[in-house]
Design a protein around this motif. Sequence first.
Motif, PDB file in Angstrom:
ATOM      1  N   LYS A  17      37.319  44.747  40.058  1.00  0.00           N
ATOM      2  CA  LYS A  17      36.337  45.677  39.506  1.00  0.00           C
ATOM      3  C   LYS A  17      35.846  46.643  40.571  1.00  0.00           C
ATOM      4  O   LYS A  17      35.995  46.415  41.780  1.00  0.00           O
ATOM      5  N   THR A  18      35.273  47.734  40.120  1.00  0.00           N
ATOM      6  CA  THR A  18      34.693  48.714  41.024  1.00  0.00           C
ATOM      7  C   THR A  18      33.359  48.205  41.539  1.00  0.00           C
ATOM      8  O   THR A  18      32.488  47.821  40.749  1.00  0.00           O
ATOM      9  N   CYS A  19      33.230  48.183  42.848  1.00  0.00           N
ATOM     10  CA  CYS A  19      31.954  47.821  43.456  1.00  0.00           C
ATOM     11  C   CYS A  19      31.116  49.086  43.588  1.00  0.00           C
ATOM     12  O   CYS A  19      31.519  50.036  44.266  1.00  0.00           O
ATOM     13  N   THR A  20      29.962  49.128  42.914  1.00  0.00           N
ATOM     14  CA  THR A  20      29.161  50.344  42.915  1.00  0.00           C
ATOM     15  C   THR A  20      28.662  50.710  44.304  1.00  0.00           C
ATOM     16  O   THR A  20      28.433  51.874  44.601  1.00  0.00           O
ATOM     17  N   ARG A  67      32.913  51.861  46.543  1.00  0.00           N
ATOM     18  CA  ARG A  67      34.066  52.084  45.685  1.00  0.00           C
ATOM     19  C   ARG A  67      35.367  52.087  46.482  1.00  0.00           C
ATOM     20  O   ARG A  67      36.395  51.587  46.013  1.00  0.00           O
ATOM     21  N   SER A 104      36.554  48.642  47.170  1.00  0.00           N
ATOM     22  CA  SER A 104      37.136  48.030  45.978  1.00  0.00           C
ATOM     23  C   SER A 104      38.586  48.446  45.812  1.00  0.00           C
ATOM     24  O   SER A 104      39.462  47.626  45.515  1.00  0.00           O
ATOM     25  N   ASP A 137      36.257  44.596  32.441  1.00  0.00           N
ATOM     26  CA  ASP A 137      34.891  44.100  32.606  1.00  0.00           C
ATOM     27  C   ASP A 137      33.920  45.271  32.533  1.00  0.00           C
ATOM     28  O   ASP A 137      33.671  45.962  33.520  1.00  0.00           O
ATOM     29  N   GLU A 138      33.427  45.533  31.336  1.00  0.00           N
ATOM     30  CA  GLU A 138      32.465  46.616  31.115  1.00  0.00           C
ATOM     31  C   GLU A 138      33.011  47.953  31.598  1.00  0.00           C
ATOM     32  O   GLU A 138      32.272  48.803  32.104  1.00  0.00           O
ATOM     33  N   GLY A 139      34.342  48.120  31.465  1.00  0.00           N
ATOM     34  CA  GLY A 139      34.963  49.387  31.829  1.00  0.00           C
ATOM     35  C   GLY A 139      35.040  49.663  33.308  1.00  0.00           C
ATOM     36  O   GLY A 139      35.330  50.784  33.716  1.00  0.00           O
ATOM     37  N   ARG A 140      34.810  48.661  34.144  1.00  0.00           N
ATOM     38  CA  ARG A 140      34.758  48.904  35.591  1.00  0.00           C
ATOM     39  C   ARG A 140      35.980  48.376  36.330  1.00  0.00           C
ATOM     40  O   ARG A 140      35.963  48.260  37.538  1.00  0.00           O
ATOM     41  N   SER A 141      37.037  48.049  35.613  1.00  0.00           N
ATOM     42  CA  SER A 141      38.216  47.464  36.262  1.00  0.00           C
ATOM     43  C   SER A 141      39.058  48.532  36.957  1.00  0.00           C
ATOM     44  O   SER A 141      39.407  49.547  36.361  1.00  0.00           O
ATOM     45  N   ILE A 142      39.360  48.284  38.228  1.00  0.00           N
ATOM     46  CA  ILE A 142      40.293  49.134  38.959  1.00  0.00           C
ATOM     47  C   ILE A 142      41.720  48.786  38.568  1.00  0.00           C
ATOM     48  O   ILE A 142      42.589  49.644  38.455  1.00  0.00           O
TER      49      ILE A 142
END
Length: 340
Positions: A93-96, A99, A102, A136-141
């Motif tokens: 996932k993207t780490c806010t 990024r 990630s 996962d809530e649209g945050r997958s790389i």
Amino acid sequence: MPSPIPPTRLLPKDLYPSLDTGACSSPLSKHCSHGSTLQVPAQRLHGKVANRLWSSVIHWEELRWLQPVGSGGFGSVYKAGYLGETVALKKVKTCTKNRLASRQSFWAELNAAHLRHRNIVRVIAATTCVPAEFADEGRSIGAILMGFAGDRNLQQLIYCGTEQLSEERWLRYAADIAHGLRFLHANDVVHLDIKPANVLVSNEDVCKIVDFGCSVKLERGGETSVINPNLNHMGGTYTHRAPELLKGEAVTAKADIFSFAITLWQLITRDHPYTGDKQHVLYAVVAQDLRPPLSHCQLLLAELGRRCRTLLSHCWTGDARCRPSAQELVLHLEQLKSHS
């Protein structure tokens, strides 16, 4: 923000000549469908997962009964059924907060994708395009499909289990890790995060190295990595990080030997290597040669223990050039096994 890691830095030369660096969010992406993204040969054999080539295709419709196994800073891991096999699905996932880190973690996972060895978890497939129902809530790389190596890792076995770790057993585990490192280093891959939590124990009681999110691919046949400001060599776990990396020096395979030594000490003592403030530990490892204690454990005072103390001292010395290679480490451990 720095550019993404170039694919030539992470993948073997026989893969990247055909890469199309155009279309998607990743430098290795081409078609953002629910199928192929990485331009690597896909393979199915009689409905089974291919055991030689890793694939650019994850057949999402073939995934069955996803069960959560664990999660970390860069993603989650699930146990699942896939084409008749039990597999592990890792969604990155993207780490806010970071990024770039990630993205680096995802691409670094592929450093060992083309390798097959008994003591390394194999990659089956990888993709940068994850269907919405699996994201996962649209945050997958991206997602990586791997062979399922077991339900537990050495961290759990050492600190959470009640099983006895006999001399024969921890020596065998140590040899498994060393064999895996020898194979990785022979293929110019440095793991950079060897620790008990990243060593899975299979149902056959075989150790397998996993989680290549901090790894580096060295120049083919090279011993060192030129420091690249786009690469985060400060990744990994501080308790196992080699002092030369803490000082910002170039990466060599000897960094894994240092981490192996801390892991071996944990296997023997079933204790935690350091206590106290993180920054104090980091400073003391570099400036004061702080290492886990060798005198408080009875196992290290017996004959085999004395041999292990010598090996540990060589493996975690501050001068990386004086550490044994993975090949030499395997030979040392075989000698220890023969005398146990």
